[in-house]
Design a protein around this motif. Structure first.
Motif, short mmCIF file in Angstrom:
data_model
loop_
_atom_site.label_atom_id
_atom_site.label_comp_id
_atom_site.label_asym_id
_atom_site.label_seq_id
_atom_site.Cartn_x
_atom_site.Cartn_y
_atom_site.Cartn_z
N THR B 252 -2.65 24.68 -8.34
CA THR B 252 -1.35 25.20 -8.75
C THR B 252 -0.23 24.30 -8.23
OG1 THR B 252 -2.22 27.46 -8.70
CG2 THR B 252 0.17 27.21 -8.68
N ALA B 253 -0.33 23.89 -6.97
CA ALA B 253 0.69 23.01 -6.40
C ALA B 253 0.78 21.71 -7.20
CB ALA B 253 0.36 22.71 -4.93
N ALA B 254 -0.38 21.15 -7.54
CA ALA B 254 -0.39 19.90 -8.29
C ALA B 254 0.26 20.08 -9.66
CB ALA B 254 -1.83 19.40 -8.45
N VAL B 255 -0.04 21.18 -10.33
CA VAL B 255 0.50 21.44 -11.66
C VAL B 255 2.02 21.61 -11.60
CG1 VAL B 255 0.64 23.27 -13.42
CG2 VAL B 255 -1.59 22.36 -12.73
N LEU B 256 2.50 22.29 -10.55
CA LEU B 256 3.93 22.56 -10.45
C LEU B 256 4.73 21.33 -10.04
CD1 LEU B 256 3.87 26.12 -8.81
CD2 LEU B 256 4.44 25.52 -11.18
N GLU B 257 4.04 20.32 -9.50
CA GLU B 257 4.74 19.11 -9.06
C GLU B 257 4.95 18.10 -10.19
OE1 GLU B 257 2.47 17.92 -5.66
OE2 GLU B 257 3.40 19.52 -4.46
N ALA B 258 4.43 18.40 -11.37
CA ALA B 258 4.60 17.48 -12.50
C ALA B 258 6.09 17.34 -12.84
CB ALA B 258 3.83 18.00 -13.71
N SER B 259 6.45 16.24 -13.48
CA SER B 259 7.87 16.01 -13.79
C SER B 259 8.39 17.07 -14.76
CB SER B 259 8.06 14.60 -14.35
OG SER B 259 7.20 14.40 -15.46
N THR B 260 7.60 17.43 -15.75
CA THR B 260 7.97 18.58 -16.60
C THR B 260 6.89 19.64 -16.46
OG1 THR B 260 6.94 17.44 -18.46
CG2 THR B 260 9.34 17.35 -18.33
N PRO B 261 7.03 20.51 -15.46
CA PRO B 261 5.98 21.50 -15.20
C PRO B 261 5.89 22.52 -16.32
CG PRO B 261 7.90 21.92 -13.82
CD PRO B 261 8.16 20.63 -14.53
N PRO B 262 4.76 23.20 -16.41
CA PRO B 262 4.60 24.24 -17.43
C PRO B 262 5.50 25.44 -17.12
CG PRO B 262 2.79 24.32 -15.88
CD PRO B 262 3.59 23.11 -15.53
N GLY B 284 9.51 29.00 -3.76
CA GLY B 284 10.79 29.59 -4.12
C GLY B 284 10.96 29.82 -5.62
N LEU B 285 9.87 29.83 -6.34
CA LEU B 285 9.95 30.11 -7.78
C LEU B 285 9.95 31.61 -8.00
CD1 LEU B 285 7.40 27.47 -9.11
CD2 LEU B 285 9.90 27.41 -9.38
N ARG B 286 10.80 32.10 -8.89
CA ARG B 286 10.78 33.51 -9.23
C ARG B 286 9.76 33.73 -10.36
NH1 ARG B 286 16.43 34.01 -11.36
NH2 ARG B 286 15.74 31.93 -12.02
N VAL B 287 8.97 34.78 -10.19
CA VAL B 287 7.99 35.16 -11.22
C VAL B 287 8.44 36.50 -11.81
CG1 VAL B 287 5.57 35.73 -11.63
CG2 VAL B 287 6.16 34.01 -9.90
N GLU B 289 10.76 34.90 -13.92
CA GLU B 289 11.96 34.22 -14.43
C GLU B 289 11.76 32.71 -14.53
OE1 GLU B 289 11.85 36.48 -12.12
OE2 GLU B 289 13.17 38.13 -12.73
N ASP B 290 11.12 32.12 -13.50
CA ASP B 290 10.92 30.67 -13.51
C ASP B 290 9.56 30.27 -14.08
OD1 ASP B 290 13.41 30.26 -12.27
OD2 ASP B 290 12.53 30.69 -10.31
N ILE B 291 8.58 31.11 -13.85
CA ILE B 291 7.22 30.78 -14.32
C ILE B 291 6.43 32.06 -14.59
CG2 ILE B 291 6.31 30.59 -11.93
CD1 ILE B 291 4.89 28.01 -13.82
N SER B 292 5.69 32.06 -15.68
CA SER B 292 4.81 33.20 -16.01
C SER B 292 3.38 32.87 -15.60
CB SER B 292 4.87 33.49 -17.52
OG SER B 292 6.08 34.14 -17.86
N LEU B 293 2.69 33.87 -15.07
CA LEU B 293 1.31 33.69 -14.60
C LEU B 293 0.41 34.75 -15.23
CD1 LEU B 293 2.02 33.23 -10.76
CD2 LEU B 293 1.83 31.43 -12.51
N VAL B 294 -0.80 34.31 -15.60
CA VAL B 294 -1.75 35.23 -16.25
C VAL B 294 -3.12 35.11 -15.57
CG1 VAL B 294 -2.90 35.84 -18.42
CG2 VAL B 294 -0.55 34.96 -18.46
N ALA B 295 -3.68 36.25 -15.19
CA ALA B 295 -5.03 36.29 -14.61
C ALA B 295 -6.07 36.47 -15.72
CB ALA B 295 -5.14 37.43 -13.61
N TYR B 296 -7.35 36.24 -15.37
CA TYR B 296 -8.43 36.58 -16.30
C TYR B 296 -9.27 37.68 -15.68
CZ TYR B 296 -10.65 35.44 -20.70
OH TYR B 296 -11.06 35.47 -22.01
N ASP B 297 -9.87 38.51 -16.54
CA ASP B 297 -10.48 39.77 -16.14
C ASP B 297 -9.32 40.66 -15.67
OD1 ASP B 297 -12.94 38.45 -16.56
OD2 ASP B 297 -12.99 37.83 -14.47
N ASP B 298 -9.63 41.75 -15.05
CA ASP B 298 -8.55 42.64 -14.62
C ASP B 298 -9.11 43.53 -13.53
OD1 ASP B 298 -6.07 43.78 -14.49
OD2 ASP B 298 -6.10 44.64 -16.49
#
Lengths: 359, 359
Positions: B252-262, B284-287, B289-298
């Motif tokens: 997750t850290a690696a993905v968020l450090e990209a120049s244009t993160p998802p 310090g990202l708001r969830v 508002e700044d990033i959406s997160l989705v789990a698998y299974d529940d």
């Protein structure tokens, strides 16, 4: 496919196809160029062959896919390599309450070191649970049992003893009737938690517990009441609930509706505390400013709520490991005493804080 | 204690002490006042005794504590009443990731209806897993197996087939090599989730997956990439990680450090999503508002984080139940086809929302 003696790279052979016809001692004798009786001596660990020959026979037998037949071994009274665990809880609760999965994972970790399998069964009630033990023992399915959810005056202990079953108890020795027990010192853990919370100004406590017929519940309740009395606190509230989210929700609501509600609530597991936190949120209570909440056991679930849940914490995975080790000792004829696994301690996270001023 | 014929209240007798000496057919014959061969016919369900006599013999046998000897039955090729499951995962992950405990609880729910036990074993790696299957089959310990964590080009399928093992696969039929399979349609579930998130304005996606050698990962990755292409979105990010909290944190850290993160990240299980949420908070990202997160299974875990986790949700308990039912069908000689358990659907909770304006 014909059975073929293993040739070439033994690594490959082990991953390749095993013959469908069972490997016989005579097959191994032919491959090893020794007598069938020498093979028998080697495979059964009896004297009469040199250690070098024994090792050569064992290697050849392993490569050829030889295994002792479990049924034949069990018939002559050898061990089955299986131990049993019956869980008499609602399977849906088991799926969400982290205790048992962690415990089972730890149990497996120690059992697998001696190639012992775990036979797991769920039961609807104690009658079905005891019937399962009876069947397993009569059918010689298992080498030993792990008895969990120990009750006060637990009738299962006498049944298992009369069955001649080899078993250990997970629970306090004072309720284990001399059976080998692995336990955690819940009385000290509860007393320490109450003392710590009084340092934070709390004086009115409630405990939402599992059924009071459970030995661990009785022990925790007793320590809870005794400690409050020693500290000259107002009489605390004890409330029994089903050990589920639903049970805890109703009990938490009832406790919070009292004319002078508690400022701190202790729960008996993870799920009950998570559900209690939800009730507090719904009623507009701030946690921990208005009310402090404490879970029992600990898991990632406690760390991932908001606020995170303070918990009377012990290493449940290790508890399971220790249970497995103790059972294997009993199975191999040792007579271990009751063994203390741990004294759980309060891990303070976001759900506990100073008591509200008004209280 | 001498074995005594059961007398008086049968309820009490069943809970009372069982004789230690195994009950023999001759004991039952004496109690029922019939021949030993009549007892044998009755207990083995063979013709030759009247149904009334059969029932009387069965009742007397049950009261006397008679059980078929598992070892003796196995020797003559009868069923063992046990099915096996090997989990090749870190036991500590198993203890925290809710999928397997829910799955096992569901499996048990269906197995217990036919008095079938579950033999559970953890393995360190695939070699140890296959060795366990080989041993169980050779020792005739089990009636059947459940193969989980299906891989792309799964070598275990051929081994099990060559062993003559009775088994089912939990996973997509396209990777199950004609074995009976119970599956959930992950491709449709992933595609539906991406489409829904694009309605919320998201265009840059990442997926943090389990090992890409896993069949379900391959299927989800393929659907993920294909759907993004169909929707003419920028190339999405795929990142493989260990299926644990630690693995997910680094990814997750690696993905968020990209120049244009998802603006939205999909995870492959519960624990990985919970860990990802922690990383977002730390940075310090708001969830959401700044990033959406989705789990698998529940699971309850997803419901108890803050914010609660949106999840590609299916009923894992029921999935386990269906697996048990399918295996029992295979064991009893039916030849069922692959069976679709469900198409998981996105349950929207607090961790998903409209894409940030700036994106």
């Amino acid at each position: 496919m014909d059975p073929q003696p293993a040739k070439g790279n033994p690594e490959l052979n082990r991953l390749s196809v095993a013959p469908r016809r069972p490997v016989r001692l005579s097959d191994i004798a032919r491959l090893a160029n020794v007598s069938t009786s020498a093979v028998s001596l080697a495979l059964n660990g009896r004297p009469g062959v040199s250690s070098r020959t024994r090792q050569r026979i064992l290697d050849i037998a392993a490569d050829a896919g030889w295994f002792p037949n479990a049924a034949a071994r069990a018939l002559v009274g050898a061990r089955t390599g299986i131990v049993g665990l019956v869980l008499t809880r609602d399977p849906r609760d088991i799926g969400t309450e982290p205790f048992y999965m962690s415990f089972i994972a730890g149990l497996e970790a120690s059992l697998s070191q001696s190639a012992t399998g775990l036979l797991l069964q769920f039961a609807d009630d104690e009658r079905a649970e005891v019937d399962t033990y009876r069947r397993w023992v009569a059918e010689r399915r298992i080498d030993g049992l792990i008895l969990v959810d120990l009750r006060v005056n637990d009738g299962r202990l006498g049944v298992l003893r009369d069955l001649g079953a080899c078993f250990i108890v997970v629970g306090d020795p004072q309720y284990a009737s001399e059976a080998p027990a692995i336990w955690s010192d819940d009385a000290r853990a509860v007393a320490g938690t109450i003392r710590r919370l009084t340092e934070l100004g709390h004086r009115r406590f409630a405990r939402i517990s599992e059924r009071t017929t459970m030995a661990h519940t009785a022990i925790r309740n007793s320590a809870f009441v005794t400690t409050c009395a020693e500290l000259k606190l107002p009489a605390p509230v004890l409330r029994e609930a089903e050990p589920s989210a639903v049970g805890s929700r109703a009990a938490t609501a009832a406790v919070l509706e009292a004319s002078t509600p508690p400022t701190a609530i202790l729960y008996d597991n993870n799920i009950m505390a998570v559900a209690g936190l939800g009730v507090a949120h719904q009623r507009g209570l701030r946690v921990p400013e208005d009310i402090s909440l404490v879970a029992y056991d600990d898991s990632l679930l406690c760390e991932s709520t908001h606020p995170s849940l303070s918990a009377i914490s012990h290493d449940v995975h290790r508890y399971g490991e220790q249970a497995g080790t103790l059972l294997l000792e009993v199975i191999t004829g040792q007579a271990p005493q009751a063994r203390l696994d741990s004294v759980p301690v309060l891990i303070e996270r976001g759900s506990t804080g100073p008591a509200p001023r008004a209280s």
